[in-house]
Design a protein around this motif. Sequence first.
Motif, mmCIF file in Angstrom:
data_model
loop_
_atom_site.group_PDB
_atom_site.id
_atom_site.type_symbol
_atom_site.label_atom_id
_atom_site.label_comp_id
_atom_site.label_asym_id
_atom_site.label_seq_id
_atom_site.Cartn_x
_atom_site.Cartn_y
_atom_site.Cartn_z
ATOM 1 N N PHE A 208 14.231 -5.387 44.251
ATOM 2 C CA PHE A 208 12.907 -5.706 44.335
ATOM 3 C C PHE A 208 11.945 -4.473 43.793
ATOM 4 C CE2 PHE A 208 15.035 -8.135 47.351
ATOM 5 C CZ PHE A 208 14.747 -9.536 47.000
ATOM 6 N N PRO A 209 11.791 -4.030 42.548
ATOM 7 C CA PRO A 209 11.162 -3.102 41.829
ATOM 8 C C PRO A 209 9.681 -2.947 42.422
ATOM 9 C CG PRO A 209 11.739 -4.358 40.048
ATOM 10 C CD PRO A 209 12.592 -4.888 41.335
ATOM 11 N N GLU A 210 9.316 -4.472 42.739
ATOM 12 C CA GLU A 210 7.945 -4.312 43.010
ATOM 13 C C GLU A 210 7.434 -3.539 44.316
ATOM 14 O OE1 GLU A 210 9.731 -8.445 44.242
ATOM 15 O OE2 GLU A 210 9.745 -7.167 42.744
ATOM 16 N N SER A 211 8.529 -3.059 44.820
ATOM 17 C CA SER A 211 8.600 -2.221 46.163
ATOM 18 C C SER A 211 7.453 -0.836 45.643
ATOM 19 C CB SER A 211 9.730 -1.522 46.441
ATOM 20 O OG SER A 211 11.022 -2.757 46.724
ATOM 21 N N ALA A 212 7.407 -0.752 44.281
ATOM 22 C CA ALA A 212 6.654 0.660 43.822
ATOM 23 C C ALA A 212 5.051 0.380 44.250
ATOM 24 C CB ALA A 212 6.690 0.443 42.462
ATOM 25 N N VAL A 213 4.721 -0.864 44.522
ATOM 26 C CA VAL A 213 3.113 -1.095 45.199
ATOM 27 C C VAL A 213 3.238 -0.184 46.493
ATOM 28 C CG1 VAL A 213 1.713 -2.647 46.233
ATOM 29 C CG2 VAL A 213 3.009 -3.384 44.245
ATOM 30 N N ILE A 214 3.958 0.058 47.239
ATOM 31 C CA ILE A 214 4.058 0.962 48.372
ATOM 32 C C ILE A 214 4.574 2.601 47.929
ATOM 33 C CG2 ILE A 214 4.957 1.351 50.619
ATOM 34 C CD1 ILE A 214 4.705 -1.426 51.365
ATOM 35 N N SER A 215 5.937 2.277 47.481
ATOM 36 C CA SER A 215 6.604 3.654 47.295
ATOM 37 C C SER A 215 6.371 4.519 46.112
ATOM 38 C CB SER A 215 8.188 3.157 47.246
ATOM 39 O OG SER A 215 8.418 2.402 46.056
ATOM 40 N N ALA A 216 5.723 3.833 45.238
ATOM 41 C CA ALA A 216 5.041 4.872 43.883
ATOM 42 C C ALA A 216 3.819 4.863 44.000
ATOM 43 C CB ALA A 216 5.938 4.229 42.908
ATOM 44 N N ASN A 217 3.042 4.906 45.256
ATOM 45 C CA ASN A 217 1.680 4.856 45.194
ATOM 46 C C ASN A 217 1.182 6.014 45.855
ATOM 47 O OD1 ASN A 217 -1.052 4.273 45.964
ATOM 48 N ND2 ASN A 217 -0.704 1.999 46.141
ATOM 49 N N PRO A 218 0.709 7.155 45.075
ATOM 50 C CA PRO A 218 0.365 8.474 45.397
ATOM 51 C C PRO A 218 -0.953 8.315 46.058
ATOM 52 C CG PRO A 218 -0.155 8.157 42.915
ATOM 53 C CD PRO A 218 0.725 7.007 43.515
ATOM 54 N N ARG A 219 -1.667 7.465 45.973
ATOM 55 C CA ARG A 219 -2.926 7.446 46.896
ATOM 56 C C ARG A 219 -2.558 6.982 48.198
ATOM 57 N NH1 ARG A 219 -6.483 3.563 46.089
ATOM 58 N NH2 ARG A 219 -4.983 2.334 44.894
ATOM 59 N N LEU A 220 -1.704 6.126 48.393
ATOM 60 C CA LEU A 220 -1.367 5.602 49.627
ATOM 61 C C LEU A 220 -0.581 6.765 50.543
ATOM 62 C CD1 LEU A 220 -0.939 3.502 52.020
ATOM 63 C CD2 LEU A 220 1.277 2.776 50.616
ATOM 64 N N ALA A 221 0.221 7.428 49.742
ATOM 65 C CA ALA A 221 1.162 8.612 50.148
ATOM 66 C C ALA A 221 0.105 9.730 50.857
ATOM 67 C CB ALA A 221 1.957 9.273 49.185
ATOM 68 N N ALA A 222 -0.853 10.165 50.128
ATOM 69 C CA ALA A 222 -1.734 10.958 50.398
ATOM 70 C C ALA A 222 -2.556 10.511 51.791
ATOM 71 C CB ALA A 222 -2.838 11.289 49.122
ATOM 72 N N LEU A 223 -3.104 9.375 51.506
ATOM 73 C CA LEU A 223 -3.828 8.754 52.812
ATOM 74 C C LEU A 223 -3.241 8.587 53.877
ATOM 75 C CD1 LEU A 223 -6.678 7.089 53.271
ATOM 76 C CD2 LEU A 223 -5.349 5.023 53.048
ATOM 77 N N LEU A 224 -1.834 8.440 53.889
ATOM 78 C CA LEU A 224 -1.062 8.342 55.054
ATOM 79 C C LEU A 224 -0.693 9.710 55.823
ATOM 80 C CD1 LEU A 224 1.421 5.453 54.440
ATOM 81 C CD2 LEU A 224 -0.259 5.487 56.019
#
Length: 395
Positions: A208-224
């Motif tokens: 399910f490569p759409e996983s990138a919506v979360i896993s390859a999202n640098p803005r989300l990583a920085a926020l979390l």
Amino acid sequence: MSISSSQPFIPHATVAYVAAPATPPAEAQTLAAQQGWGEAVLLRRRGTALAWVAERRRPVMPDADGLRQAWQTAQPMLLPGFAPAEVEVQSARIRQSLALVEAVLAGTEIADCFEQSPYAERLAPGFEMLAAFEDEGDPQEIETLEFDAVQGGEVIAENLWVKASWLSFEDDDASLRFRFSFGLVGYEDVAADPVRQHYAAALTEALFPESAVISANPRLAALLQTALGVAGLNYVERIVYFNAPNGGAQFHQDVERGHLGVVFAQAHGGTGWLTLPKQILMDEIQQFAAGPANAAALAELLPQTKLRKELLNIVAERASLAQVLDAGDHDALEALLNRCPAFIRQLVEHGHCYLLRPGDLILLPQHDAEHCAWHTVFCLDEFMGEALSFAVRAA
């Protein structure tokens, strides 16, 4: 039917209670429009309609301080419109996943699908499918597939698996999920083996490569990282949900050793949520049970006097309520949480309802059994939706 003038207004609440579940759809839409609200949607699951609700307005993105405070207090936090561009980039892959589910619903073996394009190309050369089977002891299981992660012909992580399961036993609820993990199903200690946990996550990316919506999202990583106060994080114990009309998840929590919480992203369709910290949920239950105006609703929900008295006795003592909530095996409490329109109305009016559309994310802190975000989910559409639900742990 009109909206009660005594309905409390909670400043932070953006979702309003519109009407009782038996209200005709056209009337519910009219009531919402008269208030200048968005489209009225029905919170309904497995044949039980609970409430018509609508957004007063779209919520705004919380700032870093608000996120940090919410996470510390186990308060769920909606990130509205956070990733619509990322969802759009993955639109073709999301359509492929929805087509996969349609094939499964038509009776195709999942293993057969994964041996064909585009899945075969995505899996090779990093993963080798070992077996596919169905656990006859699990009536909700559709199929479990086992994999090894390989590199240069050598196994580097063994006994990874993806388990496809129905979300309910109801014939008219086609909701299902794909859960990725490793080891012995039901007994795996996911916090003890970060290597296999990493490769189980990589297997999710392959299928399910759409996983990138979360896993390859640098803005989300920085926020979390800012909100959680960690230098790095991983997305593990991944689940890909397909919520069907009349489907969704009943009230529960997702506490697991070594995990900080869950991030959920809506990829297709919409979901309605009721979510709040466990301690506040217990407050809401006790308040509802003690309210004389709710006696009739409880009598309708639980016609047997013995069951009602048993529930009221449990609810009266906070310690016993917490224990029964954690056990998750009390029919009367389960009915109150999931099938009582009057209780659902109270939760909506107290600001615990959220509506997610593609690109929206919601964060669910899961510190421990006493400090975690409980939640229940409803499909809002007449078609199958898709969502990603990934646990978060510190790197």
